[in-house]
Design an enzyme around this catalytic site. Sequence first.
Site, PDB file in Angstrom:
ATOM      1  N   LYS A 150      25.721  13.276   8.940  1.00 57.00           N
ATOM      2  CA  LYS A 150      26.799  14.173   8.495  1.00 57.00           C
ATOM      3  C   LYS A 150      27.672  14.578   9.689  1.00 57.00           C
ATOM      4  CE  LYS A 150      24.118  15.705   4.535  1.00 57.00           C
ATOM      5  NZ  LYS A 150      23.259  16.711   3.878  1.00 57.00           N
ATOM      6  N   GLN A 153      20.916  22.367   5.275  1.00 50.85           N
ATOM      7  CA  GLN A 153      20.158  21.179   4.855  1.00 50.85           C
ATOM      8  C   GLN A 153      18.864  21.597   4.156  1.00 50.85           C
ATOM      9  OE1 GLN A 153      21.306  18.053   4.994  1.00 50.85           O
ATOM     10  NE2 GLN A 153      19.458  17.221   4.062  1.00 50.85           N
ATOM     11  N   ASP A 176      28.366  22.353  -0.395  1.00 50.32           N
ATOM     12  CA  ASP A 176      27.346  21.675  -1.203  1.00 50.32           C
ATOM     13  C   ASP A 176      27.477  22.044  -2.687  1.00 50.32           C
ATOM     14  OD1 ASP A 176      25.542  19.849  -0.080  1.00 50.32           O
ATOM     15  OD2 ASP A 176      24.472  21.423   1.011  1.00 50.32           O
TER      16      ASP A 176
HETATM   17  N1  GUN Z   1      18.814  17.612   0.775  1.00 48.81           N
HETATM   18  C1  GUN Z   1      18.892  16.507   0.001  1.00 48.81           C
HETATM   19  N2  GUN Z   1      20.150  16.337  -0.447  1.00 48.81           N
HETATM   20  C2  GUN Z   1      20.873  17.350   0.039  1.00 48.81           C
HETATM   21  C3  GUN Z   1      22.255  17.712  -0.062  1.00 48.81           C
HETATM   22  O1  GUN Z   1      23.071  17.067  -0.732  1.00 48.81           O
HETATM   23  N3  GUN Z   1      22.615  18.810   0.618  1.00 48.81           N
HETATM   24  C4  GUN Z   1      21.739  19.553   1.334  1.00 48.81           C
HETATM   25  N4  GUN Z   1      22.197  20.631   1.930  1.00 48.81           N
HETATM   26  N5  GUN Z   1      20.478  19.257   1.448  1.00 48.81           N
HETATM   27  C5  GUN Z   1      20.049  18.157   0.813  1.00 48.81           C
END
Ligand code: GUN
Length: 314
Positions: free
Chosen positions: A51, A95, A118
């Site tokens: 990311k 995350q 998100d």
């Molecule tokens: N863990 C697995 N997928 C995601 C996501 O799309 N965003 C976040 N923040 N954590 C995750």
Amino acid sequence: MQLIDGKAVAQEIREKVKKAVEEAVKEGITPGLAVVLVGDNPASKIYVSSKARVSRELGIYSETITLPGDISQKELEDVLKNLNSEKRFHGILLQLPLPPQLDEERAIESISPEKDVDGFHPVNMGYLSRGHPRFIPCTPLGVLYLLHRYNIPVEGSSVSVLGRSNIVGRPLSILLSLKKPWANAAVTLLHSRVKDLKRHLKDADIVISAVGRPEMLRGEDIKDGAVAIDVGINRVEDPAKEKGYRLVGDFHWESISEKASAATPVPGGVGPMTVAMLMVNTYLASARVEGIPWGIDDNILNSILETKKGEKIG
Ligand code: GUN
């Protein structure tokens, strides 16, 4: 069978976001993303570094804040609240999953809904459920995009979504059921407690799996000519590989690809779309807060997000 190439499509989207970011920078606005990682879950570390890397490639300012795995709830919430007031960050991503001593719900609620790229905050989940999404969670948005990019009929179709997580299954099932030209599907949300799961799967024109069980679904489980969208990314031991594991989806690829009319591979399917859509959402957060005209020139995205190139976001 049509291979749905998420890797290539994600690349196209990243190019478009990059152009839009360049225009924003000319206006004096650099979109910014804070990525918060708690602890040292190996998969989370890989996701977070990708990311951050993609952000930089697109000209988005990004910082990764790594916090110790034994941090207290209060300390984590304080970090998130401080990020809410930092002007250089338009988006904040926490995350998941968090270490077990932490309350995920309360942590998510500490993030300002305006920066919740998100789309996990209850306020944003509420907007989405009511048919007025402000941030669409990245993976569901990536799946919707792929369906339309490959001209797969969604409106009026029967879609079975397997898995009811707040990250993928539940928001995606709600999105697909909305009264929108890009949705309007008959959605069945399936999970581990459903009796006769396979009967529901057999009825579906589109099967989307987001359960995280390696190769759980096989060709014989789906209708002839169905579309198979695989959100699962599972590590299975493989001594032949340098890392000692390989990645497989929730679908058993060989048998599914003989039965489906179109399918996403793992890796290279939905996975890269998630990061591309995070970039879209970060750009969206910056354009909305800073009041700059929308710069992404993409019919599918503009239809789903109800945005228009050159216009400010309502
Ligand atoms: N863990 C697995 N997928 C995601 C996501 O799309 N965003 C976040 N923040 N954590 C995750």
